[in-house]
Design a protein around this motif. Structure first.
Motif, PDB file in Angstrom:
ATOM      1  N   LYS A 161     -20.103 -84.853  54.330  1.00 17.77           N
ATOM      2  CA  LYS A 161     -20.992 -85.220  53.219  1.00 17.77           C
ATOM      3  C   LYS A 161     -20.679 -84.412  51.972  1.00 17.77           C
ATOM      4  N   LEU A 162     -20.340 -83.136  52.152  1.00 18.35           N
ATOM      5  CA  LEU A 162     -20.018 -82.284  50.998  1.00 18.35           C
ATOM      6  C   LEU A 162     -18.772 -82.754  50.258  1.00 18.35           C
ATOM      7  N   VAL A 163     -17.827 -83.330  51.006  1.00 16.95           N
ATOM      8  CA  VAL A 163     -16.566 -83.760  50.385  1.00 16.95           C
ATOM      9  C   VAL A 163     -16.470 -85.287  50.273  1.00 16.95           C
ATOM     10  N   ASN A 164     -17.597 -85.958  50.496  1.00 18.64           N
ATOM     11  CA  ASN A 164     -17.684 -87.412  50.321  1.00 18.64           C
ATOM     12  C   ASN A 164     -16.687 -88.178  51.186  1.00 18.64           C
ATOM     13  N   THR A 165     -16.702 -87.862  52.475  1.00 20.35           N
ATOM     14  CA  THR A 165     -15.867 -88.588  53.426  1.00 20.35           C
ATOM     15  C   THR A 165     -16.685 -88.783  54.707  1.00 20.35           C
ATOM     16  N   THR A 166     -16.021 -89.125  55.789  1.00 28.47           N
ATOM     17  CA  THR A 166     -16.721 -89.370  57.045  1.00 28.47           C
ATOM     18  C   THR A 166     -16.475 -88.232  58.044  1.00 28.47           C
ATOM     19  N   LYS A 167     -17.354 -88.168  59.020  1.00 28.31           N
ATOM     20  CA  LYS A 167     -17.185 -87.198  60.101  1.00 28.31           C
ATOM     21  C   LYS A 167     -15.861 -87.453  60.822  1.00 28.31           C
ATOM     22  N   LYS A 224     -18.725 -71.162  57.872  1.00 34.90           N
ATOM     23  CA  LYS A 224     -19.792 -71.578  56.960  1.00 34.90           C
ATOM     24  C   LYS A 224     -20.983 -72.177  57.709  1.00 34.90           C
ATOM     25  N   LYS A 225     -20.859 -72.252  59.050  1.00 35.59           N
ATOM     26  CA  LYS A 225     -21.916 -72.803  59.902  1.00 35.59           C
ATOM     27  C   LYS A 225     -22.271 -74.239  59.527  1.00 35.59           C
ATOM     28  N   LEU A 226     -21.219 -75.022  59.296  1.00 35.78           N
ATOM     29  CA  LEU A 226     -21.377 -76.438  58.977  1.00 35.78           C
ATOM     30  C   LEU A 226     -20.928 -77.286  60.147  1.00 35.78           C
ATOM     31  N   THR A 227     -21.571 -78.414  60.328  1.00 36.98           N
ATOM     32  CA  THR A 227     -21.087 -79.401  61.288  1.00 36.98           C
ATOM     33  C   THR A 227     -20.025 -80.241  60.591  1.00 36.98           C
ATOM     34  N   GLN A 228     -19.292 -81.011  61.377  1.00 40.85           N
ATOM     35  CA  GLN A 228     -18.308 -81.914  60.773  1.00 40.85           C
ATOM     36  C   GLN A 228     -19.006 -82.906  59.846  1.00 40.85           C
ATOM     37  N   ASP A 229     -20.152 -83.387  60.257  1.00 42.74           N
ATOM     38  CA  ASP A 229     -20.897 -84.344  59.452  1.00 42.74           C
ATOM     39  C   ASP A 229     -21.348 -83.717  58.134  1.00 42.74           C
ATOM     40  N   THR A 287     -13.087 -88.567  59.610  1.00 38.62           N
ATOM     41  CA  THR A 287     -11.968 -88.034  58.822  1.00 38.62           C
ATOM     42  C   THR A 287     -11.840 -86.535  59.036  1.00 38.62           C
ATOM     43  N   ILE A 288     -12.967 -85.820  58.999  1.00 40.21           N
ATOM     44  CA  ILE A 288     -12.946 -84.368  59.232  1.00 40.21           C
ATOM     45  C   ILE A 288     -12.433 -84.086  60.639  1.00 40.21           C
ATOM     46  N   SER A 289     -12.901 -84.854  61.610  1.00 40.70           N
ATOM     47  CA  SER A 289     -12.437 -84.703  62.987  1.00 40.70           C
ATOM     48  C   SER A 289     -10.923 -84.907  63.079  1.00 40.70           C
ATOM     49  N   ASN A 290     -10.420 -85.913  62.389  1.00 40.69           N
ATOM     50  CA  ASN A 290      -8.970 -86.165  62.386  1.00 40.69           C
ATOM     51  C   ASN A 290      -8.201 -84.986  61.796  1.00 40.69           C
ATOM     52  N   TYR A 291      -8.733 -84.387  60.722  1.00 46.18           N
ATOM     53  CA  TYR A 291      -8.083 -83.209  60.137  1.00 46.18           C
ATOM     54  C   TYR A 291      -8.078 -82.051  61.136  1.00 46.18           C
ATOM     55  N   GLU A 292      -9.222 -81.821  61.779  1.00 42.97           N
ATOM     56  CA  GLU A 292      -9.363 -80.683  62.693  1.00 42.97           C
ATOM     57  C   GLU A 292      -8.587 -80.867  63.991  1.00 42.97           C
ATOM     58  N   ASN A 293      -8.342 -82.095  64.376  1.00 43.86           N
ATOM     59  CA  ASN A 293      -7.590 -82.363  65.607  1.00 43.86           C
ATOM     60  C   ASN A 293      -6.129 -82.682  65.339  1.00 43.86           C
ATOM     61  N   ASN A 294      -5.702 -82.446  64.109  1.00 46.33           N
ATOM     62  CA  ASN A 294      -4.315 -82.617  63.704  1.00 46.33           C
ATOM     63  C   ASN A 294      -3.814 -84.060  63.870  1.00 46.33           C
TER      64      ASN A 294
END
Length: 114
Positions: free
Chosen positions: A22-28, A13-18, A30-37
């Motif tokens: 923002k789209l899911v109302n959380t922090t970068k 989707k060519k989105l950054t973690q940030d 948190t997304i990083s934690n999901y992506e890094n398992n």
């Protein structure tokens, strides 16, 4: 699997973690934690991620390899279903929508002549 799929879907989707955060109302972070398992999203967040990434929870969880399998695509109140289409781009979706709009216009013109 989930961490890799979230990252792949975000990049598709060519989105950054940030931006995704923002789209899911959380922090970068948190997304990083999901992506890094380091953590997994709760069910509500998983559903929201799938929606914003225009994929399915089945794809994110590794139950299917098709990121578009069974997605209901909505446009201007219309529901368009693509169960077997792989790698359909937003541009292709727009083109399909235009074709459908033309066919409906043509049918309406033919019906008005009757």
């Amino acid at each position: 699997m989930l961490s890799l799929r979230i990252k792949a879907a975000r990049k598709r989707k060519k989105l950054t973690q940030d931006e995704l955060a923002k789209l899911v109302n959380t922090t970068k972070g948190t997304i990083s934690n999901y992506e890094n398992n380091h953590s997994s999203p709760p069910n509500e967040m998983l559903n929201l991620l799938a929606d914003k990434l225009e994929t399915t929870t089945d794809y994110l969880l590794g139950r299917t390899d098709n990121p578009n399998s069974g997605i209901e695509r909505k446009h201007e109140g219309e529901n368009l279903f693509f169960f077997d289409e792989e790698d359909i781009t937003p541009e292709e979706m727009e083109e399909l929508r235009k074709h459908l709009e033309f066919l409906r216009y043509k049918a309406a013109q033919e019906n008005s002549k009757k």
